[in-house]
Design a protein around this motif. Structure first.
Motif, PDB file in Angstrom:
ATOM      1  N   ARG A  55       0.880  -1.216   0.116  1.00 27.31           N
ATOM      2  CA  ARG A  55       0.043   0.045   0.059  1.00 27.31           C
ATOM      3  C   ARG A  55       0.926   1.302   0.097  1.00 27.31           C
ATOM      4  NH1 ARG A  55      -4.611  -0.572   4.647  1.00 27.31           N
ATOM      5  NH2 ARG A  55      -4.918   1.628   3.720  1.00 27.31           N
ATOM      6  N   LYS A  56       2.141   1.064  -0.336  1.00 32.97           N
ATOM      7  CA  LYS A  56       2.960   2.288  -0.181  1.00 32.97           C
ATOM      8  C   LYS A  56       2.759   3.304  -1.306  1.00 32.97           C
ATOM      9  CE  LYS A  56       7.491   1.945  -0.269  1.00 32.97           C
ATOM     10  NZ  LYS A  56       9.021   1.513  -0.388  1.00 32.97           N
ATOM     11  N   SER A  57       1.996   2.780  -2.481  1.00 31.91           N
ATOM     12  CA  SER A  57       1.707   3.762  -3.433  1.00 31.91           C
ATOM     13  C   SER A  57       0.412   4.776  -3.050  1.00 31.91           C
ATOM     14  CB  SER A  57       1.226   3.041  -4.693  1.00 31.91           C
ATOM     15  OG  SER A  57       0.187   2.176  -4.399  1.00 31.91           O
ATOM     16  N   SER A  58      -0.149   4.168  -1.941  1.00 34.07           N
ATOM     17  CA  SER A  58      -1.601   5.073  -1.710  1.00 34.07           C
ATOM     18  C   SER A  58      -1.427   5.923  -0.424  1.00 34.07           C
ATOM     19  CB  SER A  58      -2.763   4.044  -0.968  1.00 34.07           C
ATOM     20  OG  SER A  58      -2.022   3.285  -0.162  1.00 34.07           O
ATOM     21  N   ILE A  59      -0.055   6.001   0.112  1.00 33.03           N
ATOM     22  CA  ILE A  59       0.435   6.765   1.157  1.00 33.03           C
ATOM     23  C   ILE A  59       1.355   7.965   0.472  1.00 33.03           C
ATOM     24  CG2 ILE A  59       1.864   6.699   3.294  1.00 33.03           C
ATOM     25  CD1 ILE A  59       1.405   3.775   3.449  1.00 33.03           C
ATOM     26  N   SER A  60       0.967   9.237   1.067  1.00 34.48           N
ATOM     27  CA  SER A  60       1.558  10.326   0.791  1.00 34.48           C
ATOM     28  C   SER A  60       3.170  10.383   1.050  1.00 34.48           C
ATOM     29  CB  SER A  60       0.845  11.650   1.135  1.00 34.48           C
ATOM     30  OG  SER A  60       0.805  11.416   2.791  1.00 34.48           O
ATOM     31  N   MET A  61       3.634   9.558   1.955  1.00 35.35           N
ATOM     32  CA  MET A  61       5.059   9.651   2.767  1.00 35.35           C
ATOM     33  C   MET A  61       5.818   8.639   1.866  1.00 35.35           C
ATOM     34  SD  MET A  61       3.999  10.033   6.590  1.00 35.35           S
ATOM     35  CE  MET A  61       5.805  10.375   6.955  1.00 35.35           C
ATOM     36  N   ASN A  62       7.169   8.964   1.930  1.00 31.14           N
ATOM     37  CA  ASN A  62       8.067   7.773   1.404  1.00 31.14           C
ATOM     38  C   ASN A  62       8.394   7.064   2.475  1.00 31.14           C
ATOM     39  OD1 ASN A  62      10.128   6.571   0.089  1.00 31.14           O
ATOM     40  ND2 ASN A  62      11.679   7.995   0.865  1.00 31.14           N
ATOM     41  N   ILE A  63       8.088   5.670   2.474  1.00 31.16           N
ATOM     42  CA  ILE A  63       8.066   4.821   3.596  1.00 31.16           C
ATOM     43  C   ILE A  63       9.253   3.613   3.075  1.00 31.16           C
ATOM     44  CG2 ILE A  63       7.152   2.918   5.051  1.00 31.16           C
ATOM     45  CD1 ILE A  63       4.548   4.521   4.785  1.00 31.16           C
ATOM     46  N   VAL A  64      10.217   3.399   4.014  1.00 33.31           N
ATOM     47  CA  VAL A  64      11.119   2.377   3.686  1.00 33.31           C
ATOM     48  C   VAL A  64      11.009   1.492   4.899  1.00 33.31           C
ATOM     49  CG1 VAL A  64      13.682   2.037   3.910  1.00 33.31           C
ATOM     50  CG2 VAL A  64      12.806   4.175   2.976  1.00 33.31           C
ATOM     51  N   VAL A  65      10.743   0.224   4.440  1.00 40.06           N
ATOM     52  CA  VAL A  65      10.272  -1.024   5.177  1.00 40.06           C
ATOM     53  C   VAL A  65      11.534  -1.948   5.293  1.00 40.06           C
ATOM     54  CG1 VAL A  65       8.766  -2.751   5.400  1.00 40.06           C
ATOM     55  CG2 VAL A  65       8.078  -0.741   4.196  1.00 40.06           C
ATOM     56  N   GLU A  66      11.788  -2.082   6.698  1.00 39.19           N
ATOM     57  CA  GLU A  66      13.083  -3.020   6.967  1.00 39.19           C
ATOM     58  C   GLU A  66      12.682  -3.967   8.027  1.00 39.19           C
ATOM     59  OE1 GLU A  66      16.301  -0.764   8.187  1.00 39.19           O
ATOM     60  OE2 GLU A  66      16.955   0.401   6.416  1.00 39.19           O
ATOM     61  N   GLU A  67      13.254  -4.922   8.016  1.00 39.25           N
ATOM     62  CA  GLU A  67      13.132  -6.188   9.070  1.00 39.25           C
ATOM     63  C   GLU A  67      14.028  -5.992  10.110  1.00 39.25           C
ATOM     64  OE1 GLU A  67      13.470 -11.031   9.470  1.00 39.25           O
ATOM     65  OE2 GLU A  67      14.201 -10.087   7.527  1.00 39.25           O
ATOM     66  N   PHE A  68      13.619  -6.012  11.351  1.00 41.60           N
ATOM     67  CA  PHE A  68      14.379  -5.687  12.533  1.00 41.60           C
ATOM     68  C   PHE A  68      15.413  -6.807  12.618  1.00 41.60           C
ATOM     69  CE2 PHE A  68      15.728  -6.414  16.959  1.00 41.60           C
ATOM     70  CZ  PHE A  68      16.044  -5.219  17.262  1.00 41.60           C
ATOM     71  N   ARG A  69      16.575  -6.508  12.865  1.00 39.70           N
ATOM     72  CA  ARG A  69      17.777  -7.334  13.053  1.00 39.70           C
ATOM     73  C   ARG A  69      18.656  -6.963  14.121  1.00 39.70           C
ATOM     74  NH1 ARG A  69      19.412  -9.762   7.004  1.00 39.70           N
ATOM     75  NH2 ARG A  69      17.405 -10.335   6.491  1.00 39.70           N
ATOM     76  N   ASP A  70      18.859  -8.024  15.224  1.00 39.65           N
ATOM     77  CA  ASP A  70      19.399  -7.664  16.378  1.00 39.65           C
ATOM     78  C   ASP A  70      21.309  -7.468  15.840  1.00 39.65           C
ATOM     79  OD1 ASP A  70      20.588  -7.259  19.020  1.00 39.65           O
ATOM     80  OD2 ASP A  70      20.748  -9.274  19.352  1.00 39.65           O
ATOM     81  N   GLU A  71      21.588  -8.254  14.741  1.00 44.94           N
ATOM     82  CA  GLU A  71      22.974  -8.340  14.395  1.00 44.94           C
ATOM     83  C   GLU A  71      22.768  -9.046  12.935  1.00 44.94           C
ATOM     84  OE1 GLU A  71      27.471  -9.740  15.709  1.00 44.94           O
ATOM     85  OE2 GLU A  71      25.669  -9.744  16.894  1.00 44.94           O
TER      86      GLU A  71
END
Length: 373
Positions: A55-71
């Protein structure tokens, strides 16, 4: 916070926003878009990350999606097979003339062969097509190294573990690692029916005269098939999870008298030769002169793996079994599983060996299901 309420408390460049309670992540984006042009979503919730990307295209903001990684953990694809190598002809000839085992590498090998051996990792099993077998370089704490070759065409003494015989080169490598008691930690991965539990139980039973067998596993259920709480005490609750171990033991050591109702597993357990251990209660324990088998270890976190491995005392070994294609624990992936972390960090140590099994041996139907379903 996954699918639940999200509390946003951004503070940037002196601008503070009041705490905002929202029922949906996308309502939070509308609040944030009043102040910011972009932000990064960091989450272990794979469903949430997928939804946001869609749904990034329907959001007016630039969103970067990342997986949380401890290391960060290195990609482990190269551990999921037995690597192929082509040794120099001179090295193969020396191995064949020395009963496929060389203790003093510097003395026996020429310069070309020596350079090749130096490029090999310790306790890594390399497939060698010319001999229909594998090469493995083993070492110890003193730095001494030995080079060994095993082939499926060798005499039966190299191929057996009690009543169990390997059916392929990968299973032969598993038995070679399990029968080398200088290797204190062995990880075995592979799809369903490749023989992971069977081979581990077989070798553990061979060590039973001098070592107690400790059985444990990650107790993670699929939410679609949960049956609720189990009745009884601790042993009663653990018992249903140990069925794979029981099946293997009953095949390898069938009851001498079919009229006896007590299973071989229960007899060995009553004699104290087998102990069932819950991961939840392992803290503070020390296992001396034991062989611990950890099943379904792909569902363990890094903390779980460290908690178990640090329990291993003198005279003990640990065998981890898992299928990284069957991770049922939420917020764990192939790269973040504790099993992947252990393989990546321990590889190259003289105390550790890893083997991946590819061929399904349970039945033709099981092999078909693994391939097609």
């Amino acid at each position: 916070q996954g699918w639940g309420d999200a509390r946003c408390s951004p503070c940037y460049d002196g601008v503070n926003m009041d705490d905002v309670i929202v029922d949906d992540f996308f309502e939070a984006t509308s609040c944030l878009s009043q102040r910011f042009d972009s932000f990064v979503l960091v989450s272990q919730d794979e469903a949430l990350r997928t939804k946001v990307r869609a749904r990034k295209s329907s959001i007016s903001m630039n969103i970067v999606v990342e997986e949380f990684r401890d290391e960060p953990v290195a990609k482990i694809d190269h551990y999921m097979c037995m690597p192929d190598i082509e040794p120099p002809t001179s090295l193969i000839e020396v191995m064949m003339s020395n009963s496929c085992h060389i203790d003093d590498i510097d003395f026996h090998l020429d310069e070309e062969s020596m350079e090749f051996v130096k490029s090999m990792s310790l306790n890594t099993y390399y497939k060698v097509g010319k001999v229909d077998g594998f090469f493995v370089l083993k070492g110890d704490a003193s730095g001494a190294a030995t080079l060994t070759c095993r082939s499926v065409d060798m005499p039966e003494t190299y191929l057996t573990s009690g009543k169990v015989k390997p059916r392929n080169l990968e299973q032969l490598a598993v038995l070679d690692a399990l029968q080398d008691h200088s290797i204190k930690c062995v990880s075995i991965t592979g799809r369903q029916g490749t023989g992971k539990t069977f081979l581990a139980i077989s070798e553990a039973l061979n060590m039973m005269d001098s070592s107690q067998i400790v059985l444990t596993r990650a107790m993670v259920t699929n939410r679609d098939h949960e049956m609720g709480f189990l009745p009884g005490g601790l042993n009663d609750k653990i018992d249903p999870w140990m069925a794979p171990f029981k099946d293997a033991i009953e095949i390898i050591m069938p009851k001498p008298n079919k009229g006896v109702q007590t299973s071989t597993f229960d007899i060995l357990r009553g004699q104290g030769k087998i102990e069932l251990q819950s991961i939840a209660y392992v803290k503070g324990r020390s296992f001396i002169d034991s062989v611990m088998i950890i099943d379904e270890s792909q569902d363990l976190s890094r903390e779980d793996v460290k908690k178990l491995i640090t329990r291993i005392g003198e005279g003990s070994r640990v065998i981890l079994l898992g299928d990284l294609g069957q991770i049922d624990r939420e917020r764990l992936s192939t790269e973040t599983s504790g099993l992947s972390y252990l393989i990546d960090r321990f590889s190259g140590s003289p105390l550790f060996a890893h083997i991946h099994l590819k061929s399904v041996q349970r039945s033709g139907l099981a092999a078909l299901a693994v391939e097609k379903l």
